[in-house]
Design an enzyme around this catalytic site. Structure first.
Site, PDB file in Angstrom:
ATOM      1  CE  LYS A 254      -2.989  -7.162 -31.541  1.00 17.87           C
ATOM      2  NZ  LYS A 254      -1.951  -6.479 -30.775  1.00 17.87           N
TER       3      LYS A 254
ATOM      4  CG  ASP B 176      -3.789  -6.442 -27.959  1.00 17.19           C
ATOM      5  OD1 ASP B 176      -3.805  -7.609 -28.381  1.00 17.19           O
ATOM      6  OD2 ASP B 176      -3.288  -5.481 -28.573  1.00 17.19           O
TER       7      ASP B 176
ATOM      8  NE  ARG C  77       1.238  -9.909 -20.920  1.00 18.43           N
ATOM      9  CZ  ARG C  77       1.844  -8.734 -20.935  1.00 18.43           C
ATOM     10  NH1 ARG C  77       2.101  -8.107 -19.796  1.00 18.43           N
ATOM     11  NH2 ARG C  77       2.188  -8.161 -22.081  1.00 18.43           N
TER      12      ARG C  77
HETATM   13  N1  BES Z   1       0.395 -10.528 -30.272  1.00 16.04           N
HETATM   14  C1  BES Z   1       0.650  -9.297 -29.660  1.00 16.04           C
HETATM   15  C2  BES Z   1       2.109  -8.857 -29.755  1.00 16.04           C
HETATM   16  C3  BES Z   1       2.627  -8.513 -31.105  1.00 16.04           C
HETATM   17  C4  BES Z   1       2.584  -7.217 -31.557  1.00 16.04           C
HETATM   18  C5  BES Z   1       3.211  -9.469 -31.884  1.00 16.04           C
HETATM   19  C6  BES Z   1       3.118  -6.892 -32.793  1.00 16.04           C
HETATM   20  C7  BES Z   1       3.742  -9.150 -33.098  1.00 16.04           C
HETATM   21  C8  BES Z   1       3.704  -7.863 -33.552  1.00 16.04           C
HETATM   22  C9  BES Z   1       0.300  -9.359 -28.182  1.00 16.04           C
HETATM   23  O1  BES Z   1      -0.759 -10.170 -27.857  1.00 16.04           O
HETATM   24  C10 BES Z   1      -0.080  -7.984 -27.782  1.00 16.04           C
HETATM   25  O2  BES Z   1      -1.063  -7.497 -28.284  1.00 16.04           O
HETATM   26  N2  BES Z   1       0.687  -7.381 -26.892  1.00 16.04           N
HETATM   27  C11 BES Z   1       0.448  -6.065 -26.461  1.00 16.04           C
HETATM   28  C12 BES Z   1       0.697  -6.040 -24.973  1.00 16.04           C
HETATM   29  C13 BES Z   1       0.271  -4.756 -24.309  1.00 16.04           C
HETATM   30  C14 BES Z   1      -1.232  -4.607 -24.384  1.00 16.04           C
HETATM   31  C15 BES Z   1       0.718  -4.798 -22.871  1.00 16.04           C
HETATM   32  C16 BES Z   1       1.402  -5.133 -27.195  1.00 16.04           C
HETATM   33  O3  BES Z   1       2.539  -5.517 -27.414  1.00 16.04           O
HETATM   34  O4  BES Z   1       0.969  -4.063 -27.589  1.00 16.04           O
HETATM   35 ZN    ZN Z   2      -1.069 -11.765 -29.144  1.00 21.48          ZN
HETATM   36 MG    MG Z   3      -2.609  -9.168 -28.048  1.00 24.74          MG
END
Ligand code: BES
Ligand code: ZN
Ligand code: MG
Length: 496
Positions: A276, A346, A350
């Site tokens: 990230k 990331d 799931r």
């Molecule tokens: N934990 C994150 C989602 C998240 C983002 C929670 C911002 C709270 C605030 C999750 O694991 C994630 O990184 N999701 C990605 C998915 C994508 C790579 C398909 C996302 O939402 O960017």
């Molecule tokens: Zn996450």
């Molecule tokens: Mg993530």
């Protein structure tokens, strides 16, 4: 804080330290404020008029030495237009009062605001809301601060009619639920160097000692390997902090099938190899808020001794990059047998959830609800006040919506029943991909999970936008959606 309810008749003999009474616009009183004003021979009304406190919502005044009245002080609180009081405005009023209590260090208060007629809003919820707002407002996380100041006060609700049971049940529920919320926040606000998957499993173990209806089972890495939880294990491979699944069984009913609550407990989500950006990355310690909310919900229902069977699962791991981490393009065989092509490390939530969704089939659950900070897309879609709800069952999702409206812990249902969404999960070489083009990201994540939930009624709550609030522009765990989950479970008992 302490909350009690008592039948008290207000008279010129009453002697309390502090009493709070309402005033509505154009100097209109409620029954009780009128009575006290009469006792004072219009002294209160005259002061209000002199100070132009007509009863608007942000107006208030503290009065001392009231003629013929033995109380030390009266807080007169503006409540707006008399017939237009609603739940939202009531919450503003409650916030105003708690700010005054804090500002003047008022330690004990007689509460007269439960005789207010609020549109479509019952006494029970007025009391629940009061406790919610107060507990939220006084919460402090000062474990790591030198100065550990605390504020506490005693609230005594005046019982007006012959309805004392409503007061007592609202106080009982409100106290237990807010205790659960506080316990969950205290874990969620911890930094990830302390709150590791192991730490969460220890917290779960401790519940067993506290409550006799709770038993605990912990799955460690070895157990997971044995039963083929390869998706779960892939996520945690890059971290030195080992993964742990804590299964908290609260059984307090002979016959009913258990309700499973499954919480995402990524103690830090760096993104892994799909790292990230560093801006706001510190907020990813909150990626375990789903697990914390399950912990808090179990805490609350155990306090209440609800006659129900619930299995709470804290699905915990850390998502880190390293030479041993899983990578984009890996193919992983999940416990269900479906294979997944990793596109983005990331999209880890799931992956840990899908193996547990398979594992819990053995409980033949009545319902399964997973709670997860799953997608940034949900924050884009619904913002920071409403959680996403996705489900394969209309009866279950209606029950969740009812509980969310009652507890004012809101959710909004998003659709997952369209083939086009599922098309995005296709891989050329495996059964599924773990991430697609980002369009409808909250929904496609839920569609991925739904592939693993065919055997039971399931709902998914995406709390990415609601799991934490911003206080002075800094994040703090919100404890959501514990209020909604507890209400859902309370309703289950009455709807048997
Ligand atoms: N934990 C994150 C989602 C998240 C983002 C929670 C911002 C709270 C605030 C999750 O694991 C994630 O990184 N999701 C990605 C998915 C994508 C790579 C398909 C996302 O939402 O960017
Ligand atoms: Zn996450
Ligand atoms: Mg993530």
């Amino acid at each position: 804080m302490q909350y009690t309810a008592e039948k008290i008749t207000i008279s010129n003999k009453s002697s309390f330290d502090c009493i709070v009474i309402p005033i509505f616009e154009q100097y209109k009183f409620s029954k009780i404020s009128k009575k006290i004003n009469d006792i004072s021979k219009n002294y209160i009304l005259n002061i209000l008029k002199k100070n132009n406190i007509q009863g608007k919502i942000n107006q208030n005044i503290i009065l001392y030495k009231i003629p013929n009245f033995l109380c030390n002080k009266i807080i007169v609180i503006g409540c707006g237009i008399k017939d237009k009081l609603n739940r939202e405005k009531n919450k503003l009023i409650l916030n105003n009062i708690i700010n005054l209590l804090k500002q003047y260090s008022i330690k004990e208060i007689i509460w007269c605001l439960t005789d207010l007629k609020i549109n479509n809003y019952e006494l029970y919820w007025n009391i629940r809301d009061t406790i919610d707002i107060f507990e939220k407002n006084i919460y402090l996380f000062n474990k790591f601060k030198k100065n550990k100041s605390v504020f506490s006060s005693k609230i005594k609700f005046i019982i007006h009619d012959n309805n004392k049971d409503i007061y007592f049940s609202a106080i009982k529920h409100g106290k237990a639920i807010n205790l659960g919320i506080k316990k969950a926040k205290n874990i969620a606000n911890l930094p990830p160097n302390i709150c590791t998957p192991k730490y969460l499993s220890i917290k779960a173990e401790k519940l067993k000692k506290k409550y006799k209806n709770i038993s605990i089972k912990i799955l460690d890495e070895k157990c997971m390997q044995k039963i083929g939880m390869n998706a779960y294990l892939a996520v945690s491979k890059g971290s030195k902090n080992k993964p742990f699944i804590s299964i908290i069984k609260y059984f307090n009913d002979k016959k009913s099938q258990p309700i499973v609550l499954l919480g995402k407990g990524i103690t830090f989500d760096s993104g892994g190899i799909s790292l990230k950006p560093s801006k706001n990355m510190e907020e990813m310690k909150y990626d375990m808020c789903g697990a914390a909310s399950v912990y808090g919900t179990i805490y609350a229902i155990a306090e209440l001794k609800l006659p129900i069977n619930v299995i709470g699962i804290l699905a915990s791991a850390e998502n880190m990059p390293s030479s041993n981490a899983y990578r984009p393009s890996d193919i992983i065989k999940t416990m269900s047998g479906f294979t997944v092509e990793i596109i983005n490390t990331d999209a880890e939530g799931r992956l840990i959830l899908c193996d547990i969704l398979t594992y819990i089939e053995k409980y033949t659950p009545k319902y399964v609800i997973d709670i997860a900070t799953l997608t940034g897309a949900c924050v884009i879609a619904l913002g920071n006040n409403i959680s996403g709800l996705m489900s394969n069952n209309n009866i279950l999702s209606k029950k969740i919506i009812t509980a969310s409206l009652e507890s004012d812990d809101r959710v909004w249902k998003l659709p997952i029943n369209d083939k086009k969404y599922f098309d995005k999960l296709k891989s050329n070489i495996a059964d599924l991909v773990n991430s697609s083009d980002g369009i409808a990201g909250a929904i496609t994540a839920a569609c991925f999970l739904s592939k693993f939930t065919k055997k039971y009624k399931w709902a998914h709550i995406d709390i990415a936008g609601t799991a934490w609030d911003y206080i002075n522009q800094k994040a703090m765990a919100s404890g959501r959606p514990i209020n909604m989950l507890c209400q859902f479970l309370i309703n289950e008992i009455y709807n048997h």
